[in-house]
Design an enzyme around this catalytic site. Structure first.
Site, mmCIF file in Angstrom:
data_model
loop_
_atom_site.group_PDB
_atom_site.id
_atom_site.type_symbol
_atom_site.label_atom_id
_atom_site.label_comp_id
_atom_site.label_asym_id
_atom_site.label_seq_id
_atom_site.Cartn_x
_atom_site.Cartn_y
_atom_site.Cartn_z
ATOM 1 N N ASN A 204 1.393 -1.315 0.098
ATOM 2 C CA ASN A 204 0.230 -0.084 -0.168
ATOM 3 C C ASN A 204 0.409 1.326 0.450
ATOM 4 O OD1 ASN A 204 -1.963 2.190 0.877
ATOM 5 N ND2 ASN A 204 -3.057 1.187 1.957
ATOM 6 N N PRO A 205 0.886 1.813 -1.160
ATOM 7 C CA PRO A 205 1.628 2.559 -0.991
ATOM 8 C C PRO A 205 1.633 3.951 0.037
ATOM 9 C CG PRO A 205 0.165 2.997 -3.086
ATOM 10 C CD PRO A 205 0.049 2.018 -2.120
ATOM 11 N N LYS B 252 0.631 3.838 2.697
ATOM 12 C CA LYS B 252 0.793 3.748 3.870
ATOM 13 C C LYS B 252 3.067 4.053 3.628
ATOM 14 C CE LYS B 252 -1.436 -1.310 5.499
ATOM 15 N NZ LYS B 252 -1.507 -1.843 5.731
ATOM 16 N N ASP C 159 -0.833 -3.963 10.193
ATOM 17 C CA ASP C 159 -1.688 -4.081 9.403
ATOM 18 C C ASP C 159 -2.604 -3.531 10.394
ATOM 19 O OD1 ASP C 159 -2.883 -6.194 8.308
ATOM 20 O OD2 ASP C 159 -4.114 -6.133 10.295
ATOM 21 N N PHE D 65 -6.436 8.364 2.610
ATOM 22 C CA PHE D 65 -6.890 6.642 1.806
ATOM 23 C C PHE D 65 -7.968 6.217 2.699
ATOM 24 C CE2 PHE D 65 -4.920 3.574 3.839
ATOM 25 C CZ PHE D 65 -3.924 4.655 4.219
ATOM 26 N N GLY D 66 -8.763 4.979 2.112
ATOM 27 C CA GLY D 66 -9.627 4.425 2.299
ATOM 28 C C GLY D 66 -10.650 5.116 2.716
ATOM 29 N N TYR D 67 -11.025 4.159 4.107
ATOM 30 C CA TYR D 67 -12.002 5.199 4.787
ATOM 31 C C TYR D 67 -12.180 6.499 5.258
ATOM 32 C CZ TYR D 67 -13.499 0.134 4.503
ATOM 33 O OH TYR D 67 -13.698 -0.834 4.424
ATOM 34 N N LYS E 19 -2.966 14.627 10.808
ATOM 35 C CA LYS E 19 -2.839 13.356 10.301
ATOM 36 C C LYS E 19 -2.192 12.539 11.078
ATOM 37 C CE LYS E 19 -4.504 8.774 8.252
ATOM 38 N NZ LYS E 19 -4.615 7.941 7.484
HETATM 39 P P1 ITT Z 1 -0.491 -4.737 2.778
HETATM 40 O O1 ITT Z 1 -1.838 -5.376 3.253
HETATM 41 O O2 ITT Z 1 -0.193 -4.851 2.191
HETATM 42 O O3 ITT Z 1 -0.037 -3.266 3.772
HETATM 43 P P2 ITT Z 1 -3.022 -3.439 3.562
HETATM 44 O O4 ITT Z 1 -4.240 -1.847 2.140
HETATM 45 O O5 ITT Z 1 -4.258 -4.924 2.111
HETATM 46 O O6 ITT Z 1 -1.779 -3.410 2.149
HETATM 47 P P3 ITT Z 1 -3.829 -4.052 5.911
HETATM 48 O O7 ITT Z 1 -4.540 -5.352 5.291
HETATM 49 O O8 ITT Z 1 -3.415 -3.360 6.436
HETATM 50 O O9 ITT Z 1 -3.546 -2.721 4.683
HETATM 51 O O10 ITT Z 1 -5.417 -3.132 5.347
HETATM 52 C C1 ITT Z 1 -6.050 -1.048 5.813
HETATM 53 C C2 ITT Z 1 -6.819 -1.224 5.053
HETATM 54 O O11 ITT Z 1 -7.938 -0.537 6.271
HETATM 55 C C3 ITT Z 1 -6.761 -0.203 4.238
HETATM 56 O O12 ITT Z 1 -6.715 -1.128 3.236
HETATM 57 C C4 ITT Z 1 -8.008 0.896 4.380
HETATM 58 O O13 ITT Z 1 -9.013 0.256 3.620
HETATM 59 C C5 ITT Z 1 -8.278 0.997 6.692
HETATM 60 N N1 ITT Z 1 -7.341 1.749 6.697
HETATM 61 C C6 ITT Z 1 -6.107 1.659 7.347
HETATM 62 N N2 ITT Z 1 -5.337 2.536 8.087
HETATM 63 C C7 ITT Z 1 -6.171 3.651 7.174
HETATM 64 C C8 ITT Z 1 -5.626 5.211 7.247
HETATM 65 O O14 ITT Z 1 -5.118 5.297 8.095
HETATM 66 N N3 ITT Z 1 -7.128 5.724 6.716
HETATM 67 C C9 ITT Z 1 -8.355 5.210 6.223
HETATM 68 N N4 ITT Z 1 -8.313 4.269 6.223
HETATM 69 C C10 ITT Z 1 -7.842 3.606 5.853
#
Ligand code: ITT
Length: 223
Positions: free
Chosen positions: A20-21, A23, A84, A179-181, A203
């Site tokens: 995940n870029p 992260k 994770d 990203f994400g949520y 953040k």
């Molecule tokens: P890696 O396993 O390769 O590290 P991933 O994105 O699949 O990448 P995870 O399995 O840990 O990683 O899932 C994390 C998910 O949780 C991420 O894709 C987002 O949907 C959410 N998430 C985690 N941290 C977040 C953040 O800071 N802001 C928004 N959403 C977040």
């Protein structure tokens, strides 16, 4: 504030075990403040060919972070740091939790891009929370970090949380960062802005990732 250097032989670099870029960006920014000089290398940098992603079969963030750290440390022959993380929503009994990144498909890989998944995940959460009052839309981002050495031994673990509320459909998604949520996640004393509306440095001062990294930085110094 950077932590004072206490140990000249402290670990000074890790490979970040993530695909995940976002992260990678957040972790580099956070650790550069906490431990100046600590090098975080990307997976592409550490391995000549792309490594297969290990299946995240754990039931907890700690189990999944351990799976990733150990698998990539063995594959690269270098110390690896895995994150994770995910979103726990109280009104959904803690879901999406460990399946946060694939919530729209109940945790299954479905050949979608990361941004397609993010918007489908967000839509599912908003739909499931329809009719839930603002006070009951509480939740938290959780981050667990694990460092493993090339033999597969776990050297350090840490956990951080970032509390907030999920906005209502129409009020969110909002914001241009993160990203994400993040576009759904209302933060601050008034829950009046999403973590996607915070500038990245804000953040990175408040987040679950920051809190886990602060604990981990102390442990890294003692390794
Ligand atoms: P890696 O396993 O390769 O590290 P991933 O994105 O699949 O990448 P995870 O399995 O840990 O990683 O899932 C994390 C998910 O949780 C991420 O894709 C987002 O949907 C959410 N998430 C985690 N941290 C977040 C953040 O800071 N802001 C928004 N959403 C977040």
């Amino acid at each position: 504030m950077p932590l004072p250097v206490r140990n000249n032989r402290a670990m000074n670099q890790v490979v970040l075990a993530t695909a995940n870029p976002h992260k990678v960006d957040e972790m580099r920014a956070i650790f550069s403040e906490l431990l100046p000089g600590f090098v975080i290398r990307g997976l592409a940098d550490a391995a000549p060919v792309p490594l297969p992603e290990p299946p995240e079969t754990g039931k907890t963030f700690l189990e999944n972070a351990t799976i990733k750290a150990v698998a990539y440390a063995r594959a690269t022959g270098q110390a690896c740091l895995a994150d994770d993380s995910g979103l726990e929503i109280d009104a959904l009994g803690g879901r999406p939790g460990v399946i946060s990144s694939h919530y729209c498909t109940d945790g299954r890989e479905a050949g979608m891009t990361r941004s397609q998944r993010d918007s489908a995940n967000n839509q599912r959460v908003l739909t499931e929370l329809r009719g839930v009052s603002p006070e009951d839309r509480t939740g938290r981002f959780v981050c667990v970090m694990v460092i493993a050495d090339p033999t597969g031994k776990v050297l350090a673990t840490a956990r951080g949380e970032f509390p907030g509320r999920i906005g209502e459909d129409g009020q969110v998604p909002r914001g241009a960062h993160g990203f994400g949520y993040d576009p759904l996640f209302l933060v601050g004393p008034e829950f009046d802005r999403t973590s996607s509306e915070l500038d990245p440095s804000t953040k990175n001062r408040l987040s679950h990732r920051r809190k886990a990294a602060e604990q981990l930085a102390r442990i890294i110094q003692s390794l």
